[in-house]
Design a protein around this motif. Structure first.
Motif, PDB file in Angstrom:
ATOM      1  N   LYS A  99       0.861  -1.185   0.000  1.00 56.66           N
ATOM      2  CA  LYS A  99       0.000   0.000   0.000  1.00 56.66           C
ATOM      3  C   LYS A  99       0.899   1.238   0.000  1.00 56.66           C
ATOM      4  O   LYS A  99       1.967   1.235   0.586  1.00 56.66           O
ATOM      5  CB  LYS A  99      -0.916  -0.023   1.207  1.00 56.66           C
ATOM      6  CG  LYS A  99      -1.778  -1.292   1.210  1.00 56.66           C
ATOM      7  CD  LYS A  99      -3.039  -1.125   1.962  1.00 56.66           C
ATOM      8  CE  LYS A  99      -3.874  -2.396   1.942  1.00 56.66           C
ATOM      9  NZ  LYS A  99      -4.461  -2.726   0.681  1.00 56.66           N
ATOM     10  N   HIS A 100       0.434   2.295  -0.699  1.00 53.07           N
ATOM     11  CA  HIS A 100       1.239   3.506  -0.851  1.00 53.07           C
ATOM     12  C   HIS A 100       0.418   4.728  -0.466  1.00 53.07           C
ATOM     13  O   HIS A 100      -0.724   4.885  -0.916  1.00 53.07           O
ATOM     14  CB  HIS A 100       1.707   3.661  -2.310  1.00 53.07           C
ATOM     15  CG  HIS A 100       2.544   2.533  -2.790  1.00 53.07           C
ATOM     16  ND1 HIS A 100       3.898   2.478  -2.603  1.00 53.07           N
ATOM     17  CD2 HIS A 100       2.210   1.389  -3.444  1.00 53.07           C
ATOM     18  CE1 HIS A 100       4.371   1.361  -3.128  1.00 53.07           C
ATOM     19  NE2 HIS A 100       3.368   0.676  -3.637  1.00 53.07           N
ATOM     20  N   LYS A 101       1.012   5.582   0.343  1.00 52.38           N
ATOM     21  CA  LYS A 101       0.368   6.824   0.753  1.00 52.38           C
ATOM     22  C   LYS A 101       0.002   7.660  -0.479  1.00 52.38           C
ATOM     23  O   LYS A 101      -1.058   8.269  -0.547  1.00 52.38           O
ATOM     24  CB  LYS A 101       1.303   7.598   1.678  1.00 52.38           C
ATOM     25  CG  LYS A 101       0.680   8.735   2.385  1.00 52.38           C
ATOM     26  CD  LYS A 101       1.674   9.340   3.376  1.00 52.38           C
ATOM     27  CE  LYS A 101       0.983  10.329   4.286  1.00 52.38           C
ATOM     28  NZ  LYS A 101       1.902  10.873   5.288  1.00 52.38           N
ATOM     29  N   GLY A 105      -3.409   5.254   0.021  1.00 47.71           N
ATOM     30  CA  GLY A 105      -3.378   4.103   0.906  1.00 47.71           C
ATOM     31  C   GLY A 105      -3.689   2.778   0.233  1.00 47.71           C
ATOM     32  O   GLY A 105      -3.773   1.747   0.909  1.00 47.71           O
ATOM     33  N   TYR A 106      -3.857   2.774  -1.064  1.00 45.97           N
ATOM     34  CA  TYR A 106      -4.129   1.537  -1.805  1.00 45.97           C
ATOM     35  C   TYR A 106      -2.837   0.991  -2.384  1.00 45.97           C
ATOM     36  O   TYR A 106      -1.875   1.716  -2.600  1.00 45.97           O
ATOM     37  CB  TYR A 106      -5.122   1.784  -2.945  1.00 45.97           C
ATOM     38  CG  TYR A 106      -6.493   2.175  -2.455  1.00 45.97           C
ATOM     39  CD1 TYR A 106      -7.357   1.222  -1.930  1.00 45.97           C
ATOM     40  CD2 TYR A 106      -6.908   3.499  -2.514  1.00 45.97           C
ATOM     41  CE1 TYR A 106      -8.613   1.596  -1.474  1.00 45.97           C
ATOM     42  CE2 TYR A 106      -8.166   3.872  -2.052  1.00 45.97           C
ATOM     43  CZ  TYR A 106      -9.010   2.911  -1.538  1.00 45.97           C
ATOM     44  OH  TYR A 106     -10.243   3.266  -1.073  1.00 45.97           O
ATOM     45  N   SER A 107      -2.862  -0.288  -2.680  1.00 47.97           N
ATOM     46  CA  SER A 107      -1.743  -0.880  -3.418  1.00 47.97           C
ATOM     47  C   SER A 107      -2.057  -0.776  -4.910  1.00 47.97           C
ATOM     48  O   SER A 107      -3.234  -0.697  -5.300  1.00 47.97           O
ATOM     49  CB  SER A 107      -1.565  -2.351  -3.025  1.00 47.97           C
ATOM     50  OG  SER A 107      -2.613  -3.138  -3.576  1.00 47.97           O
ATOM     51  N   PRO A 108      -1.039  -0.805  -5.758  1.00 43.65           N
ATOM     52  CA  PRO A 108      -1.308  -0.859  -7.197  1.00 43.65           C
ATOM     53  C   PRO A 108      -2.174  -2.067  -7.565  1.00 43.65           C
ATOM     54  O   PRO A 108      -3.030  -1.967  -8.450  1.00 43.65           O
ATOM     55  CB  PRO A 108       0.092  -0.949  -7.809  1.00 43.65           C
ATOM     56  CG  PRO A 108       0.947  -0.220  -6.822  1.00 43.65           C
ATOM     57  CD  PRO A 108       0.380  -0.612  -5.478  1.00 43.65           C
TER      58      PRO A 108
END
Length: 133
Positions: A99-101, A105-108
């Motif tokens: 997950k990425h800010k 907050g979702y992952s690719p």
């Protein structure tokens, strides 16, 4: 308008069944490299069964829709971008699953499997921006 409808239609009409079979095989290879569970493959490539993705030469009996083909192109574009950003396969794999800010907050992978082609385009724009920076 960023997409010329005539060029878009001409490009898609030029692809053969064999082209689509090869593209699906490449798609499968990329997802396997990223360790994406096969149960999720059909969520990314809407309307194509897991069985067809696993054996396109035997199972695919009609050409892909422009939407399906565009999804294949986007996954290949992500792969190219990730290879430019990360030398190690493990880092590419982690980027897809984590997950990425910057992605709210979702992952690719969350974005890939949500079913939205627009979200896939936005992810591609994000990745291309990272490559250019």
């Amino acid at each position: 308008m960023s997409i010329n409808p005539i060029v878009f239609n001409e490009r898609n009409n030029a692809y053969t069944l064999n082209d689509d079979q090869v593209a699906i095989s490449q798609f499968k290879h990329i997802l396997e490299e990223w360790n994406v569970e096969s149960e999720l493959w059909a969520n990314i490539l809407e309307g194509i069964s897991i069985q067809t993705i696993e054996a396109p030469e035997q199972e695919l009996d009609q050409r892909l829709t422009p939407d399906q083909r565009e999804r294949l192109f986007l996954v290949a574009s992500y792969d190219d971008a990730l290879k430019a950003l990360f030398l190690q396969e493990q880092h590419r794999r982690e980027w897809i699953h984590n997950k990425h800010k910057s992605l709210d907050g979702y992952s690719p992978l969350d974005i890939l499997t949500c079913g939205s082609l627009l979200a896939m385009y936005e992810l591609n724009d994000y990745l291309q921006g990272l490559v250019r920076s």
